[in-house]
Design a protein around this motif. Structure first.
Motif, mmCIF file in Angstrom:
data_model
loop_
_atom_site.group_PDB
_atom_site.id
_atom_site.type_symbol
_atom_site.label_atom_id
_atom_site.label_comp_id
_atom_site.label_asym_id
_atom_site.label_seq_id
_atom_site.Cartn_x
_atom_site.Cartn_y
_atom_site.Cartn_z
ATOM 1 N N GLU A 135 0.827 -1.192 0.000
ATOM 2 C CA GLU A 135 0.000 0.000 0.000
ATOM 3 C C GLU A 135 0.873 1.259 0.000
ATOM 4 O O GLU A 135 0.729 2.152 -0.840
ATOM 5 N N LYS A 139 -11.069 3.662 -5.878
ATOM 6 C CA LYS A 139 -11.595 2.506 -5.126
ATOM 7 C C LYS A 139 -13.001 2.270 -5.629
ATOM 8 O O LYS A 139 -13.871 3.100 -5.486
ATOM 9 N N GLN A 192 -16.444 -0.014 -5.690
ATOM 10 C CA GLN A 192 -17.161 -1.048 -4.947
ATOM 11 C C GLN A 192 -17.819 -1.979 -5.932
ATOM 12 O O GLN A 192 -18.676 -1.582 -6.703
ATOM 13 N N VAL A 227 -14.214 -4.218 -2.386
ATOM 14 C CA VAL A 227 -13.602 -2.959 -2.837
ATOM 15 C C VAL A 227 -12.447 -3.304 -3.771
ATOM 16 O O VAL A 227 -11.561 -4.068 -3.427
ATOM 17 N N GLU A 228 -12.504 -2.782 -5.006
ATOM 18 C CA GLU A 228 -11.447 -3.052 -5.962
ATOM 19 C C GLU A 228 -10.676 -1.760 -6.220
ATOM 20 O O GLU A 228 -11.254 -0.734 -6.569
ATOM 21 N N GLU A 229 -9.376 -1.878 -5.990
ATOM 22 C CA GLU A 229 -8.553 -0.677 -6.177
ATOM 23 C C GLU A 229 -8.025 -0.645 -7.597
ATOM 24 O O GLU A 229 -7.596 -1.650 -8.138
#
Ligand code: ATP
Length: 715
Positions: free
Chosen positions: A541, A574, A576, A597-599
């Motif tokens: 991250e 981000k 959803q 949650v897909e970054e």
């Protein structure tokens, strides 16, 4: 780490072994359309472990192998070998040179080798990720692919950036940790399943063990009861036996009585016989003697009568006095009546003779007197004898009388003895029945001892026990009943194979404990894996966010350089995403929406003097410039050891080609560049130029060319 060379054999159009050396920072590969230049770029993808055949323009592994032409037969396999200079140990291999080789066979099987040793694909990937050569191939931009960084989804773009930032190593580690975590979870589920399966069995065994323990307690209780009971019983039987032995004296007593009775009887019989025989003999003697005496007295009487008759005749000759005649007559009558004919004759003759001669009378008188004397003496003797016998008889009678008294005593004694005997007899009968019941009890005792031995596996100690209590048999009976109840309870406890059950229980408990430990170990490793994943995620991250910042700076600069203004940046998004179809229990409302949650990474650009906000509004050339700016920015932040750009410059006009050339030279300071190009500007920046041509035999051929030759070859 530096790229030294690549060697293709049987790979696509490179039927024959072909090697390219990369001794300079920029190498350009030129050649006419269809000669095999892109095949070289793909050979890089191939050897670095690319799994997508599509990205190498094939459908299966076989498509990578030289397929043959009328002149050159098809190959059985394709292999590509890449050699790095590893003297800086960028690859964690203790060798100055690292050779990576991949071979694909016609059956689709792939082999990987590292410095000649066979390795797994994963080993290659892990090794390469250390040197920022990721699987996403951000360092190999295929023909027409520069645009990919723009057309990719936010998520794919994020992956490309992660790869470019050199985060793949962490990603691998995280994936590995996740795989391990999955595996651990699976193992835990398996262990839990085994443990669950074991549960009922263990529960059953535990209940059995409880039963066994209960039975063991019962057995102990039984042993104590048995010892008490048997000791008492033993003592009782022993004393009963001794008592009986004492009572046995009665048998002896009876024998003595028998002898006494026999003796008394015999004595009584003998006395009686002897006394009466003697009495009879004496009485006979007395009778005979009296009878003889009476006969002699009568004879004497006759003799005296004759004498008296003679005396009278002597005085009166020839005449017979009347009285004498009458006496004569009476005598004759008496004798005749008595049939005493001889005496009568004798009497008559003597009478007549007396009458005939006087001389004779005198002589007869003498004879008679002699006879009289003999008779008288004889009578006297008999009288004496009679008196003696009378005396004897009196004595005998008296003796018999006294004997009779003595017999009465003996009889009394006999009766007393017989009475005693009969009472002894009934005592003995009682003794016999006592003996019989004692024997039965002794038999039962033996049986009980045997049974106790069988039940307790050992005969209880009962002999040495002191039992002093004097109690009724009822108490012992009560003990026996208690024993019986205990036996029944023990039997009901059913202890068939307790040894086996205990053993199995022990084993199962151990197995359960082992599984529990296993679960704990697994949980511990799962926990450390979760921690590791968390750590890696955090690192990723941070590095990602930091990396994006750095890329943005470079991106914006390159963008401005290419477009002479404007701006460009990346944004982390981000999104959803809703996953459907997660099955849940009815009470939880059936299906439930699962939000994930897909970054991703989005790109925003602003062109100078244009109000363009979206990528979709850019022209082909503008897209090419934007993507080049981004690729170069990415490469600048975390330079890969080498960068392959396949006709990335195709859409550039002359002015942009120059800017592109400048950027390339800038990039080449940090990464080796292999450029496939038709662009003269680009060619001019290369240190080495390779020309690829397609021969009449259908195979690609490689030649090192000069810039001028390259221009010619490229056409
Ligand atoms: P361009 O400049 O047009 O992009 P290029 O030089 O990049 O062309 P490539 O695409 O590398 O050319 O080469 C394609 C050639 O390679 C084709 O002629 C194709 O037939 C040949 N080729 C591809 N795979 C095989 C194979 N397995 N066996 C034989 N030839 C192959």
């Amino acid at each position: 780490m530096r790229l030294q060379s690549i060697e293709l054999s049987g790979f696509k159009s490179f039927a024959k072994k072909t090697a390219l050396q990369f001794d300079t920072a920029i190498t350009a590969i030129v050649g006419p359309n269809g000669s095999g230049k892109s095949n070289v770029a793909e050979s890089f993808r191939f050897v670095l472990g690319e799994q997508s055949m599509k990205s190498m323009r094939g459908k299966r592994g076989e498509d990578m192998i030289w397929n043959g032409s009328s002149a050159v037969p098809r190959a059985g396999r394709a292999s590509v070998k890449l050699i790095f200079d590893n003297s800086d140990r960028a690859l964690s291999l203790d060798f100055d040179q690292a050779s990576l080789e991949r071979t694909v066979h016609r059956d689709g099987v792939n082999d990987y080798a590292l410095n000649g040793s066979s390795v797994r694909l994963r080993d290659i990937q892990a090794l390469l990720s250390q040197a920022n050569i990721g699987a996403s191939g951000h360092h190999i931009i295929s023909q027409g692919e520069a645009d990919r960084v723009l057309s990719a989804s936010a998520r794919e773009r994020r992956e490309m950036i992660e790869d470019a930032l050199g985060l793949t190593g962490y990603l691998y580690k995280r994936e590995e940790a996740e795989r391990k975590l999955d595996k651990t979870a699976e193992n835990m589920r398996e262990v839990e399943a085994v443990r669950r399966e074991l549960g009922p069995h263990l529960k059953f065994l535990q209940s059995q063990v409880k039963k066994i323990e209960n039975a063991e307690r019962l057995r102990e209780e039984l042993a104590v009861s048995y010892t008490d009971y048997l000791s008492r019983e033993h003592w009782y039987l022993k004393s009963a036996r001794a008592e009986l032995q004492e009572e046995r004296g009665a048998e002896h007593q009876r024998k003595e009585l028998d002898t006494k009775i026999a003796h008394l009887r015999a004595g009584l019989e003998k006395k009686h016989d002897k006394g009466s025989d003697e009495l009879i003999a004496l009485e006979e003697r007395a009778r005979k003697s009296r009878s003889r005496r009476e006969s002699l007295v009568r004879e004497l009487g006759g003799v005296e009568g004759e004498l008296r008759a003679q005396a009278r005749m002597g005085s009166e000759e020839g005449t017979v006095p009347m009285r004498e005649a009458r006496s004569f007559g009476e005598k004759i009558v008496q004798l005749a009546e008595g049939a005493q004919w001889q005496e009568l004759l004798t009497f008559a003759r003597s009478f007549l003779q007396k009458l005939t001669s006087g001389g004779e009378v005198a002589r007869a008188k003498e004879e008679l007197e002699a006879k009289k004397r003999v008779l008288e003496s004889e009578i006297k003797t008999l009288e004496i004898e009679e008196a003696q016998v009378g005396q004897q008889l009196a004595a005998l009678r008296q003796k018999i009388e006294s004997d009779k008294d003595a017999s009465r005593d003996a009889e009394r004694e006999l009766f007393a003895a017989m009475a005693e005997r009969s009472s002894l007899e009934s005592a003995l009968a009682l003794l016999r029945s006592k003996e019989e019941s004692l024997m039965r009890e002794e038999e039962r005792f033996k049986e009980e001892v045997r049974e106790a031995g069988a039940l307790l596996q050992k005969i209880p100690e009962y002999e040495g026990q002191m039992v002093v209590e004097d109690e009724s048999r009822g108490a012992q009976e009560e003990r026996r009943r208690k024993l019986e109840r205990l036996k029944i309870r023990l039997e009901e406890a059913g202890l068939g194979n307790s040894g086996e059950i205990l053993k199995e229980h022990q084993e199962t408990v151990e197995r359960d404990a082992f599984l529990t430990r296993e679960l704990q170990d697994l949980e511990a490793s799962a926990q450390s894996l979760r921690v590791l994943i968390e750590d890696l995620t955090k690192t990723l991250e941070t590095r990602f966010v930091d990396g994006i910042g750095l890329i943005n700076k470079e991106f914006d600069e390159y963008f401005k350089l290419m477009f002479g203004g404007g701006s460009a940046s990346l944004q982390v998004t981000k999104e959803q995403k809703i996953k459907r179809g997660v099955e849940l229990g009815e009470d939880e409302g059936g299906e439930q929406e699962d939000v994930e949650v897909e970054e991703g990474v989005e790109i925003s650009v602003a062109l100078p003097h244009k109000r363009i906000k979206g990528l979709h509004m850019l022209s082909g050339g503008e897209r090419a410039l934007t993507s080049i700016a981004l690729i170069f920015a990415m490469s600048q932040v975390n330079p890969p050891p080498f960068l392959i750009l396949d006709e990335t410059d195709a859409a550039l006009d002359e002015a942009n080609s120059r800017r592109y050339g400048d950027m390339i030279e800038n990039l080449a300071k940090k990464s080796q560049l292999i450029l496939i190009t038709h662009n003269r500007e680009t060619m001019s920046r290369a240190g080495v130029l390779y020309g690829v041509t397609m021969g009449s035999d259908g195979t690609s051929k490689l030649l090192s060319v000069k810039f001028e030759e390259a221009l010619a070859v490229a056409k």
